[in-house]
Design an enzyme around this catalytic site. Structure first.
Site, PDB file in Angstrom:
ATOM      1  N   SER A 179     -17.959 -21.485   7.935  1.00  0.00           N
ATOM      2  CA  SER A 179     -18.899 -20.677   8.703  1.00  0.00           C
ATOM      3  C   SER A 179     -19.548 -19.654   7.793  1.00  0.00           C
ATOM      4  O   SER A 179     -18.918 -19.120   6.887  1.00  0.00           O
ATOM      5  CB  SER A 179     -18.178 -19.957   9.849  1.00  0.00           C
ATOM      6  OG  SER A 179     -19.044 -19.066  10.512  1.00  0.00           O
ATOM      7  N   TYR A 198     -29.654 -31.028  -4.037  1.00  0.00           N
ATOM      8  CA  TYR A 198     -28.710 -30.007  -3.559  1.00  0.00           C
ATOM      9  C   TYR A 198     -29.329 -29.306  -2.363  1.00  0.00           C
ATOM     10  O   TYR A 198     -30.434 -28.778  -2.452  1.00  0.00           O
ATOM     11  CB  TYR A 198     -28.429 -29.010  -4.686  1.00  0.00           C
ATOM     12  CG  TYR A 198     -27.471 -27.895  -4.323  1.00  0.00           C
ATOM     13  CD1 TYR A 198     -26.268 -28.150  -3.675  1.00  0.00           C
ATOM     14  CD2 TYR A 198     -27.760 -26.575  -4.662  1.00  0.00           C
ATOM     15  CE1 TYR A 198     -25.387 -27.132  -3.361  1.00  0.00           C
ATOM     16  CE2 TYR A 198     -26.887 -25.551  -4.359  1.00  0.00           C
ATOM     17  CZ  TYR A 198     -25.697 -25.828  -3.715  1.00  0.00           C
ATOM     18  OH  TYR A 198     -24.827 -24.825  -3.409  1.00  0.00           O
ATOM     19  N   GLY A 257     -20.825 -23.976  -5.201  1.00  0.00           N
ATOM     20  CA  GLY A 257     -21.606 -25.087  -4.679  1.00  0.00           C
ATOM     21  C   GLY A 257     -22.569 -25.623  -5.724  1.00  0.00           C
ATOM     22  O   GLY A 257     -22.427 -26.745  -6.209  1.00  0.00           O
ATOM     23  N   ARG A 295     -22.125 -25.524  12.689  1.00  0.00           N
ATOM     24  CA  ARG A 295     -22.073 -24.236  12.002  1.00  0.00           C
ATOM     25  C   ARG A 295     -23.252 -23.343  12.381  1.00  0.00           C
ATOM     26  O   ARG A 295     -23.123 -22.134  12.456  1.00  0.00           O
ATOM     27  CB  ARG A 295     -22.058 -24.480  10.483  1.00  0.00           C
ATOM     28  CG  ARG A 295     -22.044 -23.216   9.654  1.00  0.00           C
ATOM     29  CD  ARG A 295     -21.784 -23.537   8.196  1.00  0.00           C
ATOM     30  NE  ARG A 295     -21.933 -22.350   7.348  1.00  0.00           N
ATOM     31  CZ  ARG A 295     -21.617 -22.302   6.079  1.00  0.00           C
ATOM     32  NH1 ARG A 295     -21.119 -23.363   5.492  1.00  0.00           N
ATOM     33  NH2 ARG A 295     -21.785 -21.206   5.374  1.00  0.00           N
ATOM     34  N   ILE A 304     -21.644 -13.406   2.163  1.00  0.00           N
ATOM     35  CA  ILE A 304     -22.682 -13.836   3.109  1.00  0.00           C
ATOM     36  C   ILE A 304     -24.033 -13.719   2.423  1.00  0.00           C
ATOM     37  O   ILE A 304     -24.446 -12.635   2.017  1.00  0.00           O
ATOM     38  CB  ILE A 304     -22.671 -12.979   4.391  1.00  0.00           C
ATOM     39  CG1 ILE A 304     -21.375 -13.186   5.172  1.00  0.00           C
ATOM     40  CG2 ILE A 304     -23.875 -13.333   5.287  1.00  0.00           C
ATOM     41  CD1 ILE A 304     -21.257 -12.329   6.429  1.00  0.00           C
ATOM     42  N   CYS A 313     -28.824 -20.386  -0.065  1.00  0.00           N
ATOM     43  CA  CYS A 313     -28.643 -19.682   1.197  1.00  0.00           C
ATOM     44  C   CYS A 313     -29.752 -18.650   1.416  1.00  0.00           C
ATOM     45  O   CYS A 313     -30.042 -17.845   0.530  1.00  0.00           O
ATOM     46  CB  CYS A 313     -27.288 -18.986   1.219  1.00  0.00           C
ATOM     47  SG  CYS A 313     -26.917 -18.167   2.778  1.00  0.00           S
TER      48      CYS A 313
END
Length: 501
Positions: free
Chosen positions: A263, A405, A381, A418, A313, A319
């Protein structure tokens, strides 16, 4: 009015380590990179799960499948097979990685003497294994009648309908060992007889398993290989807060060693409910939770039963949570805040809860900074997506090789478990991740070995021979923007290439 934190939100690139005294004991070959994954009573017991290098792969479609799980465990790290797929598919990936073990292998390619060459070829294609055990009933524990390897047949010169009994190596021509033979004894037999595999049978000649020469050689090449007590690779798996009541038991049945809730924001009642259900129904399986960025989030998840906490986060390279939602925190500041609360919790309870820094790693030295700031291991990642072992395609784009990716919050991933709007059926209203390319970087082992060499060297410069010592001794300084420029090559004309054209 809103509460405003006094601390500035900082990234790893805003810090440098100040060297400590380096002694004769601080050499890279003496640095211990092992680190705990599960909470434990520090000073009284060992963590039930430790990894040999402080690296785990992200719970992402573009990163962590069975291939990544095998490759990373062989180097001493841990992979979490991604959860945004069917339960059956994820369990198959876990089983595939667990079967790739050093030591006694249960045969999963078995036929009878009445099967044909065509059946052999189909079994090889299906399993990827070129050694077929021939048993009286085609089961993995039947009476062993012979073996078939690629040296026993030539496809171009044989009829596909030829029965196995006509070309297999029969049992009385095999070198074998009895049940109870140790792995060391089995390897000695393999080397003495110059064979590639050794069947292990019981007193009734029923097949117990196989020991392979390649497993011995691979283990010698990978001394940090992460193995369980049955000599199988250790494998993790991601879970969500939706179907955990079905997914968790299935993953445990598939022999997953550790779970982690996937998450972007773990400070939620859904994670609490998930953790409490797992600890009530499957107390022996370790489970991590997150992600959080502050002391309150840490306490919430630990009190709910989490075995380790994931921090970060919006710091991942793909992201865009901060851009889209305006939530998050600079990764360095988040790790410092959560590790401070972790240490406070340890003083109160005697229980040490490992922290995983997830995101924000751009350069190798950022790994060392994360560890120095209190993280026990880092989740990566982009770093792992670049390698041969990641599940994505290698492509030629603009004259350079790249690999695909994408983020779990991207439209491509469609990870509605998610990211969704909370409505019936679940749907994504906006994206929190992008679809991209990363420069292709070759094999995982070569790159991981290089990155860990840098981390070990930096630790030696800090006078530390293990991660705990690094955290105790580390001295950090905040750097200015001009200091960052000064740290790279400057005021010179860099050569484009030393290679002759």
């Amino acid at each position: 009015m809103a509460k405003i934190f006094s601390e500035v939100s900082r990234t790893f690139s805003e810090y440098l380590l100040i060297p400590n005294l380096t002694t004769s004991e601080n050499t890279p070959d003496q640095v211990d990179m092992s680190t705990p994954v599960c909470k434990y009573r520090k000073g009284q017991e060992e963590s039930k799960l430790k990894i040999n290098i402080p690296m785990v792969s992200a719970i992402m479609q573009a990163v962590s499948d069975s291939g990544m799980a095998v490759a990373l465990a062989r180097c001493g790290g841990l992979s979490f097979v991604y959860q945004s797929q069917s339960i059956a598919s994820q369990c198959d990936m876990v089983r595939k990685a667990k079967k790739y073990k050093a030591g006694l292998v249960t045969s999963d390619s078995n036929l009878t003497p009445d099967n044909s060459l065509e059946d052999v070829l189909e079994a090889v294609t299906r399993s990827g294994h070129r050694t077929i055990a021939v048993t009286h009933d085609g089961s993995p524990n039947g009476v062993l009648l012979g073996l078939v390897t690629s040296r026993d047949y030539r496809v171009s010169r044989m009829d596909p309908s030829t029965k196995i009994s006509e070309f297999m190596t029969p049992f009385d021509h095999l070198v074998y060992a009895r049940e109870g033979t140790t792995l060391k004894e089995a390897n000695d037999i393999i080397w003495e007889h110059k064979i590639n595999q050794l069947p292990i049978v019981d007193e009734d000649n029923r097949l117990v398993g196989l020991v392979f020469r390649k497993d011995y050689e691979f283990h010698k090449e990978n001394p940090l290989e992460l193995l369980d007590d049955k000599k199988r690779l250790i494998v993790g798996a991601g879970i969500n807060t939706r179907d955990y009541k079905e997914r968790v038991p299935a993953l445990i049945d598939a022999n997953a060693d550790v779970l982690c809730i996937d998450s972007s924001d773990g400070f939620s009642s859904w994670q609490k409910e998930t953790l409490e259900w797992i600890k009530s129904n499957h107390p022996d399986i370790p489970v991590g939770a997150g992600n959080v960025v502050d002391a309150e989030g840490f306490r919430f998840l630990v009190n709910a039963g989490a075995d380790f906490i994931k921090v970060g986060i919006g710091g991942g390279s793909i992201c865009i949570t901060r851009e889209q939602k305006g939530i998050g925190c600079g990764q360095a500041s988040a790790v410092l805040a959560v590790s401070a609360e972790r240490d406070k919790y340890f003083k109160e309870t005697g229980i040490y809860v490992p922290i995983c820094s997830d995101g924000g790693i751009v350069h190798d030295y950022h790994i060392t900074l994360a560890l120095a700031m209190g993280a026990d291991f880092v989740m990566l990642g982009r770093y792992f997506a670049r390698f041969d072992e990641s599940p994505t395609r290698r492509m030629l784009v603009g004259g350079n090789y790249v690999k695909e990716y994408w983020g779990e919050g991207s439209n491509r991933a469609r990870n509605w478990q998610r990211y969704d709007d909370g409505g019936q059926g679940g749907k994504m209203v906006f994206e929190e991740g992008v679809d991209s390319y990363v420069p292709y970087a070759g094999s995982l082992k070569d790159n991981v070995d290089g990155s860990m060499a840098k981390v070990r060297s930096t630790m030696c410069s800090c006078g530390a021979s293990n991660i705990q010592e690094l955290q105790e001794k580390a001295r950090l300084v905040v750097v200015s923007s001009t200091s960052i420029v000064e740290g790279g090559a400057h005021d010179v004309i860099a050569k484009e290439s030393d290679r002759p054209r």
